[in-house]
Scaffold this active site. Structure first.
Site, short mmCIF file in Angstrom:
data_model
loop_
_atom_site.label_atom_id
_atom_site.label_comp_id
_atom_site.label_asym_id
_atom_site.label_seq_id
_atom_site.Cartn_x
_atom_site.Cartn_y
_atom_site.Cartn_z
N ARG A 47 2.95 5.75 -1.38
CA ARG A 47 1.83 4.71 -1.28
C ARG A 47 2.23 3.63 -2.38
O ARG A 47 2.16 2.43 -2.20
CB ARG A 47 0.43 5.11 -1.40
CG ARG A 47 0.21 5.75 -0.13
CD ARG A 47 -1.09 6.75 -0.38
NE ARG A 47 -2.21 6.25 -1.04
CZ ARG A 47 -3.04 7.09 -1.74
NH1 ARG A 47 -2.60 8.42 -1.97
NH2 ARG A 47 -3.95 6.65 -2.19
N ARG A 61 -8.05 12.84 -8.96
CA ARG A 61 -8.98 12.21 -7.95
C ARG A 61 -8.98 13.32 -6.66
O ARG A 61 -10.04 13.82 -6.18
CB ARG A 61 -8.74 10.93 -7.14
CG ARG A 61 -9.85 10.59 -6.18
CD ARG A 61 -9.56 9.05 -5.80
NE ARG A 61 -8.66 8.93 -5.04
CZ ARG A 61 -8.34 7.53 -4.63
NH1 ARG A 61 -8.97 6.66 -5.00
NH2 ARG A 61 -7.34 7.39 -3.63
N ARG A 79 -2.06 -6.46 2.73
CA ARG A 79 -1.09 -5.65 1.96
C ARG A 79 0.26 -5.90 2.52
O ARG A 79 1.30 -5.67 1.83
CB ARG A 79 -1.20 -4.20 2.23
CG ARG A 79 -2.38 -3.38 1.69
CD ARG A 79 -2.38 -2.16 2.06
NE ARG A 79 -3.73 -1.73 1.64
CZ ARG A 79 -4.16 -0.52 1.11
NH1 ARG A 79 -3.62 0.26 0.74
NH2 ARG A 79 -5.64 -0.47 0.99
N LYS A 135 -9.63 -0.31 -7.58
CA LYS A 135 -10.04 -1.38 -6.62
C LYS A 135 -11.44 -1.09 -5.95
O LYS A 135 -12.34 -1.91 -5.83
CB LYS A 135 -8.84 -1.49 -5.38
CG LYS A 135 -7.81 -1.94 -5.53
CD LYS A 135 -7.02 -2.29 -4.20
CE LYS A 135 -6.84 -1.15 -3.24
NZ LYS A 135 -6.29 0.00 -3.44
P1 ADP Z 1 -5.03 3.22 -1.60
O1 ADP Z 1 -5.11 1.86 -2.27
O2 ADP Z 1 -5.42 4.06 -2.60
O3 ADP Z 1 -4.11 3.48 -0.88
P2 ADP Z 1 -7.11 2.70 0.50
O4 ADP Z 1 -8.41 3.31 0.65
O5 ADP Z 1 -7.22 1.11 0.08
O6 ADP Z 1 -6.34 3.53 -0.64
O7 ADP Z 1 -6.33 2.84 1.79
C1 ADP Z 1 -6.38 4.24 2.28
C2 ADP Z 1 -4.95 4.03 3.55
O8 ADP Z 1 -5.43 3.12 4.47
C3 ADP Z 1 -3.66 3.27 3.15
O9 ADP Z 1 -2.81 4.21 2.55
C4 ADP Z 1 -3.30 2.83 4.55
O10 ADP Z 1 -2.96 3.92 5.33
C5 ADP Z 1 -4.72 2.30 5.19
N1 ADP Z 1 -4.85 0.91 4.95
C6 ADP Z 1 -5.79 0.65 4.25
N2 ADP Z 1 -5.88 -0.97 4.33
C7 ADP Z 1 -4.61 -1.14 5.01
C8 ADP Z 1 -3.93 -2.40 5.39
N3 ADP Z 1 -4.51 -3.60 4.89
N4 ADP Z 1 -2.88 -2.43 6.14
C9 ADP Z 1 -2.45 -1.12 6.66
N5 ADP Z 1 -2.83 0.14 6.30
C10 ADP Z 1 -4.26 0.00 5.65
#
Ligand code: ADP
Length: 189
Positions: free
Chosen positions: A142, A125, A86, A11
């Site tokens: 996750r 990664r 999310r 993403k």
């Molecule tokens: P990934 O999709 O690989 O989990 P991201 O960088 O998008 O990686 O997100 C990393 C972490 O940041 C998530 O596991 C969560 O803890 C937090 N996070 C990111 N976006 C959100 C969201 N919209 N709601 C809640 N937590 C979030």
């Protein structure tokens, strides 16, 4: 527009490339959280507790952060949001923010990949980035949250007729090309 996909689907990488091609700003909630963790801000200290365990940061915290970010000037002519919403509550909140600002979503792009491919990518990664949430049990958690909660958000956008999806497996450039094509002709995808 939004880009939605499971952890490890690419993403972030695709969001940067697509945003550049479209001439809009890319906003990643994960990146904003990580920057705050690094800077040891109050938001970062709070978020870190959840991120290290692979849990979602609570909606109240995340929604406020997104509201602040979407209130800045650079999003007025469009933006690509990566990693939000999310949860269905976040999706509802985003609808409110956009309605208040007289904006609407044009397209939601979903990147797909199967879980085994995602786990392999994320473990790979981990060696390069040292992200604290890229270890086996946290990765599985996750992925589970994505399936249990985020897929319901995707389904809502499908019902609205604004969802398009592309296969996230392949060479980075090819995935970008597929994504750009899917965005331009959403109904052909
Ligand atoms: P990934 O999709 O690989 O989990 P991201 O960088 O998008 O990686 O997100 C990393 C972490 O940041 C998530 O596991 C969560 O803890 C937090 N996070 C990111 N976006 C959100 C969201 N919209 N709601 C809640 N937590 C979030």
């Amino acid at each position: 527009m939004l880009i939605i996909g499971p952890p490890g689907s690419g993403k972030g990488t695709q969001a940067e490339r697509i945003a550049e091609r479209l001439g809009v700003v890319a906003i990643s909630t994960g990146e904003i959280f990580r920057a705050n963790v690094k800077g040891e801000t109050p938001l970062g200290v709070e978020a870190r507790k959840y991120m290290d365990a692979g849990d979602f940061v609570p909606d109240s915290v995340t929604n406020k952060m997104v509201l602040d970010r979407l209130s800045e000037d650079d999003v007025r002519d469009g933006f690509l949001l990566d990693g939000y919403p999310r949860t269905t509550a976040q999706g509802d909140y985003l609808d409110e923010i956009l309605a208040d600002g007289g904006q609407r979503l044009d397209v939601v792009l979903r990147l797909t990949a199967d879980d085994e491919e995602l786990v392999a990518r994320l473990l790979g990664r981990a060696k390069d980035t040292g992200r604290s949430d890229d270890n086996h049990s946290v990765i599985r958690h996750r992925l589970k949250l994505y399936h249990d909660q985020t897929e319901a958000v995707v389904a809502k956008y499908a019902e609205r007729g604004i969802l398009t999806q592309v296969d996230g497996v392949g060479v980075i450039d090819e995935v970008t090309s597929r994504a750009i094509q899917a965005i331009r002709e959403p109904h052909a995808a």
